[in-house]
Design an enzyme around this catalytic site. Sequence first.
Site, PDB file in Angstrom:
ATOM      1  N   TYR A   1     -26.445  22.236  28.513  1.00  0.00           N
ATOM      2  CA  TYR A   1     -27.267  23.061  29.411  1.00  0.00           C
ATOM      3  C   TYR A   1     -28.054  22.298  30.476  1.00  0.00           C
ATOM      4  O   TYR A   1     -28.737  22.921  31.279  1.00  0.00           O
ATOM      5  CB  TYR A   1     -28.233  23.946  28.598  1.00  0.00           C
ATOM      6  CG  TYR A   1     -29.122  23.184  27.621  1.00  0.00           C
ATOM      7  CD1 TYR A   1     -30.266  22.536  28.059  1.00  0.00           C
ATOM      8  CD2 TYR A   1     -28.811  23.131  26.260  1.00  0.00           C
ATOM      9  CE1 TYR A   1     -31.079  21.849  27.174  1.00  0.00           C
ATOM     10  CE2 TYR A   1     -29.619  22.429  25.362  1.00  0.00           C
ATOM     11  CZ  TYR A   1     -30.744  21.804  25.818  1.00  0.00           C
ATOM     12  OH  TYR A   1     -31.553  21.105  24.948  1.00  0.00           O
TER      13      TYR A   1
ATOM     14  N   ARG B   1     -38.652  15.905  27.769  1.00  0.00           N
ATOM     15  CA  ARG B   1     -37.993  15.632  26.485  1.00  0.00           C
ATOM     16  C   ARG B   1     -36.719  14.860  26.805  1.00  0.00           C
ATOM     17  O   ARG B   1     -35.756  15.425  27.305  1.00  0.00           O
ATOM     18  CB  ARG B   1     -37.701  16.945  25.747  1.00  0.00           C
ATOM     19  CG  ARG B   1     -36.669  16.782  24.649  1.00  0.00           C
ATOM     20  CD  ARG B   1     -36.607  17.944  23.706  1.00  0.00           C
ATOM     21  NE  ARG B   1     -36.196  19.218  24.281  1.00  0.00           N
ATOM     22  CZ  ARG B   1     -34.949  19.528  24.682  1.00  0.00           C
ATOM     23  NH1 ARG B   1     -33.988  18.643  24.636  1.00  0.00           N
ATOM     24  NH2 ARG B   1     -34.684  20.739  25.149  1.00  0.00           N
TER      25      ARG B   1
ATOM     26  N   HIS C   1     -33.399  18.767  21.678  1.00  0.00           N
ATOM     27  CA  HIS C   1     -34.497  19.572  21.122  1.00  0.00           C
ATOM     28  C   HIS C   1     -34.697  19.227  19.648  1.00  0.00           C
ATOM     29  O   HIS C   1     -35.815  18.981  19.200  1.00  0.00           O
ATOM     30  CB  HIS C   1     -34.174  21.060  21.287  1.00  0.00           C
ATOM     31  CG  HIS C   1     -35.127  21.951  20.579  1.00  0.00           C
ATOM     32  ND1 HIS C   1     -36.418  22.140  21.008  1.00  0.00           N
ATOM     33  CD2 HIS C   1     -34.990  22.691  19.440  1.00  0.00           C
ATOM     34  CE1 HIS C   1     -37.034  22.968  20.169  1.00  0.00           C
ATOM     35  NE2 HIS C   1     -36.190  23.298  19.214  1.00  0.00           N
TER      36      HIS C   1
HETATM   37  C1  LIG Z   1     -42.321  32.639  17.188  1.00  0.00           C
HETATM   38  C2  LIG Z   1     -41.098  31.806  17.348  1.00  0.00           C
HETATM   39  N1  LIG Z   1     -40.117  32.213  18.173  1.00  0.00           N
HETATM   40  C3  LIG Z   1     -39.007  31.462  18.340  1.00  0.00           C
HETATM   41  C4  LIG Z   1     -38.852  30.282  17.652  1.00  0.00           C
HETATM   42  C5  LIG Z   1     -37.587  29.447  17.837  1.00  0.00           C
HETATM   43  N2  LIG Z   1     -37.887  28.234  18.601  1.00  0.00           N
HETATM   44  C6  LIG Z   1     -38.127  27.063  17.997  1.00  0.00           C
HETATM   45  S1  LIG Z   1     -38.496  25.843  19.073  1.00  0.00           S
HETATM   46  C7  LIG Z   1     -38.293  26.881  20.403  1.00  0.00           C
HETATM   47  C8  LIG Z   1     -38.534  26.356  21.804  1.00  0.00           C
HETATM   48  C9  LIG Z   1     -39.915  25.852  21.980  1.00  0.00           C
HETATM   49  O1  LIG Z   1     -40.071  25.230  23.232  1.00  0.00           O
HETATM   50  P1  LIG Z   1     -41.433  24.607  23.675  1.00  0.00           P
HETATM   51  O2  LIG Z   1     -42.571  25.481  23.305  1.00  0.00           O
HETATM   52  O3  LIG Z   1     -41.307  24.239  25.098  1.00  0.00           O
HETATM   53  O4  LIG Z   1     -41.593  23.295  22.787  1.00  0.00           O
HETATM   54  P2  LIG Z   1     -40.628  22.041  22.606  1.00  0.00           P
HETATM   55  O5  LIG Z   1     -39.719  22.383  21.446  1.00  0.00           O
HETATM   56  O6  LIG Z   1     -39.893  21.830  23.878  1.00  0.00           O
HETATM   57  O7  LIG Z   1     -41.498  20.907  22.238  1.00  0.00           O
HETATM   58  C10 LIG Z   1     -37.949  28.153  19.978  1.00  0.00           C
HETATM   59  C11 LIG Z   1     -37.682  29.287  20.880  1.00  0.00           C
HETATM   60  C12 LIG Z   1     -39.903  29.895  16.785  1.00  0.00           C
HETATM   61  N3  LIG Z   1     -39.875  28.750  16.095  1.00  0.00           N
HETATM   62  N4  LIG Z   1     -41.016  30.660  16.663  1.00  0.00           N
END
Ligand SMILES: Cc1ncc(C[n+]2csc(CCOP(=O)(O)OP(=O)(O)O)c2C)c(N)n1
Length: 390
Positions: free
Chosen positions: A295, A282, A286
């Site tokens: 970070y 990425r 985010h």
């Molecule tokens: C069940 C749930 N827990 C926590 C969140 C909060 N949250 C949103 S995005 C994220 C990180 C996701 O990271 P990743 O799966 O690596 O995908 P990326 O955003 O990097 O594409 C979190 C913890 C959420 N949306 N849903």
Amino acid sequence: MDGARSTTSGLEPGRTDGVVTGPPQEQPAMVQLLTEDGHLVPDDRFGDFAPDPATYPGLYRDMFLIRRFDQESTALQRQGQLALWVPLTGQEAAQIGSGWAMQAADYAFPTYREHGVALTRGVDLPNILRLFRGTTNGGWDPREHNFQLYTLVLAAQTLHAVGYAMGIQRDRAADPDAVPAAAVAYFGDGASSEGDVHEAMVFAASFNAPVVFFCQNNHWAISVPSEVQTRVPLAERAAGYGFPGVRVDGNDILAVNAVTAWALDHARRGKGPVLIEAFTYRMSAHTTADDPTKYRASAEEESWVARDPLRRLESHLRATGTPDSFFTDLEGEAVEQAARLRKAVLAMEAPDLSHRFGTAYAEPHPLVQEELRQWRDYEAGFAPADEGGK
Ligand SMILES: Cc1ncc(C[n+]2csc(CCOP(=O)(O)OP(=O)(O)O)c2C)c(N)n1
């Protein structure tokens, strides 16, 4: 440039105290068909599924247009026209490459970042922004595109994809002439830690469901680095479920396209699920609500610039005689796309936020009613004084 930023926590960037211990992971070889400097490399296993060179300009065009869409959407958010934006920059090859491997009857289940896949499924790009402007919970008809609505609840869509794949299986059992199809479940390295992914993989394996798990390991789950999510390369987890796992260079669109085409073929032929780990990065925040300088180290970000998915296909196209006019025409197309996007967003109706409170529960809830009252007071604070504003 010193290459590293200090962090507010004082921890080494990219580490959470006490979580990562032991030796660094040994990294498995990745499937690669196009090197970082744009040279083709042969591959015995997936070479037969590699895209026809005649498609390279089209693959590049989609990556270029979706990156420009991303930049324009970020600008619209900064100008207050969108509530939030989720950038995809850096992940264009993973998304466009996998999207191009799908056939019309296949069905994709995205997260909230799959704008590139949306493009390949024929979703009109301004419609994606309806969700981020708050005018709708969707933005398109999933059945029209075989592209499910964005899912913000991490990993929930992996279960939906497996359920859908089991449906395909049953339809085909009932009608042997039904078009072979598969589902693709997109998720991230962070989501891979969710229980839903485990359940989805167990069911997919048990039922031999025609589903491809497509994990974009972009190295960060907001501020949590991927090595905290897993002690083994994610692709290797597939072995524990009893189906193949492949790590592909997620910034190499030719390799992503070939591996996904192979996996979809495998699934459509009734051979069961596959896990693809697209090893990517990425390159941006985010979301527009995030500041990655807090970070992660700038040296890490810079190291991925050299692996930029667009740059390597552009190098290859230029080295093999693609005329400059192709790139200048594309630039013109991107400018037109941006103007159309901006016009469409400004014409979208303003979101009715009061509607959100009415749809939280089926019956009125005292807590939500109280929040609605507070929100109305807040809104009233912006009204001119002669209309009751403060
Ligand atoms: C069940 C749930 N827990 C926590 C969140 C909060 N949250 C949103 S995005 C994220 C990180 C996701 O990271 P990743 O799966 O690596 O995908 P990326 O955003 O990097 O594409 C979190 C913890 C959420 N949306 N849903």
